[in-house]
Design a protein around this motif. Structure first.
Motif, PDB file in Angstrom:
ATOM      1  N   TRP A  68      -8.840 -15.186   6.743  1.00  0.00           N
ATOM      2  CA  TRP A  68      -8.160 -13.893   6.622  1.00  0.00           C
ATOM      3  C   TRP A  68      -7.374 -13.824   5.326  1.00  0.00           C
ATOM      4  O   TRP A  68      -6.825 -14.833   4.867  1.00  0.00           O
ATOM      5  CB  TRP A  68      -7.172 -13.706   7.781  1.00  0.00           C
ATOM      6  N   GLY A  69      -7.305 -12.617   4.767  1.00  0.00           N
ATOM      7  CA  GLY A  69      -6.385 -12.365   3.685  1.00  0.00           C
ATOM      8  C   GLY A  69      -5.014 -12.020   4.234  1.00  0.00           C
ATOM      9  O   GLY A  69      -4.816 -11.970   5.457  1.00  0.00           O
ATOM     10  N   ARG A  70      -4.079 -11.745   3.332  1.00  0.00           N
ATOM     11  CA  ARG A  70      -2.716 -11.433   3.763  1.00  0.00           C
ATOM     12  C   ARG A  70      -2.508  -9.961   4.050  1.00  0.00           C
ATOM     13  O   ARG A  70      -1.467  -9.572   4.584  1.00  0.00           O
ATOM     14  CB  ARG A  70      -1.727 -11.898   2.704  1.00  0.00           C
ATOM     15  N   GLY A  71      -3.453  -9.119   3.667  1.00  0.00           N
ATOM     16  CA  GLY A  71      -3.372  -7.715   3.992  1.00  0.00           C
ATOM     17  C   GLY A  71      -2.852  -6.848   2.863  1.00  0.00           C
ATOM     18  O   GLY A  71      -2.148  -7.308   1.967  1.00  0.00           O
ATOM     19  N   THR A  72      -3.212  -5.562   2.928  1.00  0.00           N
ATOM     20  CA  THR A  72      -2.718  -4.567   1.977  1.00  0.00           C
ATOM     21  C   THR A  72      -2.366  -3.305   2.764  1.00  0.00           C
ATOM     22  O   THR A  72      -3.109  -2.892   3.652  1.00  0.00           O
ATOM     23  CB  THR A  72      -3.758  -4.283   0.879  1.00  0.00           C
ATOM     24  N   GLN A  73      -1.231  -2.715   2.439  1.00  0.00           N
ATOM     25  CA  GLN A  73      -0.732  -1.559   3.194  1.00  0.00           C
ATOM     26  C   GLN A  73      -1.421  -0.283   2.727  1.00  0.00           C
ATOM     27  O   GLN A  73      -1.491  -0.006   1.525  1.00  0.00           O
ATOM     28  CB  GLN A  73       0.771  -1.420   3.009  1.00  0.00           C
ATOM     29  N   VAL A  74      -1.895   0.492   3.678  1.00  0.00           N
ATOM     30  CA  VAL A  74      -2.420   1.834   3.419  1.00  0.00           C
ATOM     31  C   VAL A  74      -1.570   2.818   4.213  1.00  0.00           C
ATOM     32  O   VAL A  74      -1.442   2.679   5.440  1.00  0.00           O
ATOM     33  CB  VAL A  74      -3.897   1.949   3.836  1.00  0.00           C
ATOM     34  N   THR A  75      -0.999   3.787   3.519  1.00  0.00           N
ATOM     35  CA  THR A  75      -0.176   4.804   4.161  1.00  0.00           C
ATOM     36  C   THR A  75      -0.737   6.172   3.820  1.00  0.00           C
ATOM     37  O   THR A  75      -0.900   6.502   2.644  1.00  0.00           O
ATOM     38  CB  THR A  75       1.282   4.712   3.701  1.00  0.00           C
ATOM     39  N   VAL A  76      -1.058   6.939   4.850  1.00  0.00           N
ATOM     40  CA  VAL A  76      -1.600   8.284   4.673  1.00  0.00           C
ATOM     41  C   VAL A  76      -0.545   9.265   5.151  1.00  0.00           C
ATOM     42  O   VAL A  76      -0.265   9.367   6.361  1.00  0.00           O
ATOM     43  CB  VAL A  76      -2.912   8.479   5.446  1.00  0.00           C
ATOM     44  N   SER A  77       0.024   9.975   4.208  1.00  0.00           N
ATOM     45  CA  SER A  77       1.138  10.874   4.547  1.00  0.00           C
ATOM     46  C   SER A  77       1.295  11.925   3.470  1.00  0.00           C
ATOM     47  O   SER A  77       1.024  11.676   2.289  1.00  0.00           O
ATOM     48  CB  SER A  77       2.434  10.073   4.676  1.00  0.00           C
ATOM     49  N   SER A  78       1.738  13.111   3.900  1.00  0.00           N
ATOM     50  CA  SER A  78       2.023  14.168   2.941  1.00  0.00           C
ATOM     51  C   SER A  78       3.500  14.161   2.554  1.00  0.00           C
ATOM     52  O   SER A  78       3.932  14.974   1.743  1.00  0.00           O
ATOM     53  CB  SER A  78       1.626  15.524   3.520  1.00  0.00           C
TER      54      SER A  78
END
Length: 118
Positions: A108-118
């Motif tokens: 596994w990688g450590r992850g990356t944040q994805v935020t979908v917001s207006s």
């Protein structure tokens, strides 16, 4: 051993697009299936998409079918997740995985944040 590093996450408006990348080092990447999983706050980690070592087979979660595309470039030792028509419910930490078969993640990688917001 395989080391995985994700990149490409960020903040995007609903309806927008992002492309995540997963760079691998260590063992021969072409021997492994790869995948993308995500985990939203308070929820369990869930499968988003997986791709076989040869790239001939892919599988997607129903919630992302027709919006997300997984791909890989074994020469560049990199896997990708193209995400289109993003929705607020796609907000999560996205993790890259590598393993001996489609549904078995050994690294596994450590992850990356994805935020979908207006």
């Amino acid at each position: 051993q395989v080391q995985l590093v994700e990149s490409g996450g960020g903040l995007v408006q609903p309806g927008g697009s992002l492309r995540l990348s997963c760079a691998a080092s260590g063992s021969i990447l072409s021997l492994y299936a790869m995948g993308w999983y995500r985990q939203a706050p308070g929820k369990q980690r869930e499968l988003v998409a997986v791709i076989s070592s040869s790239a001939r087979t892919t599988k997607y979660a129903d919630s992302v079918k027709d919006r997300f595309t997984i791909s890989r470039d074994n020469a560049k030792r990199t896997a990708y997740l193209q995400m289109n028509t993003l929705k607020p419910e796609d907000t999560a930490v996205y993790y890259c995985s590598a393993g001996p078969s489609l549904l078995v993640a050994a690294y596994w990688g450590r992850g990356t944040q994805v935020t979908v917001s207006s």
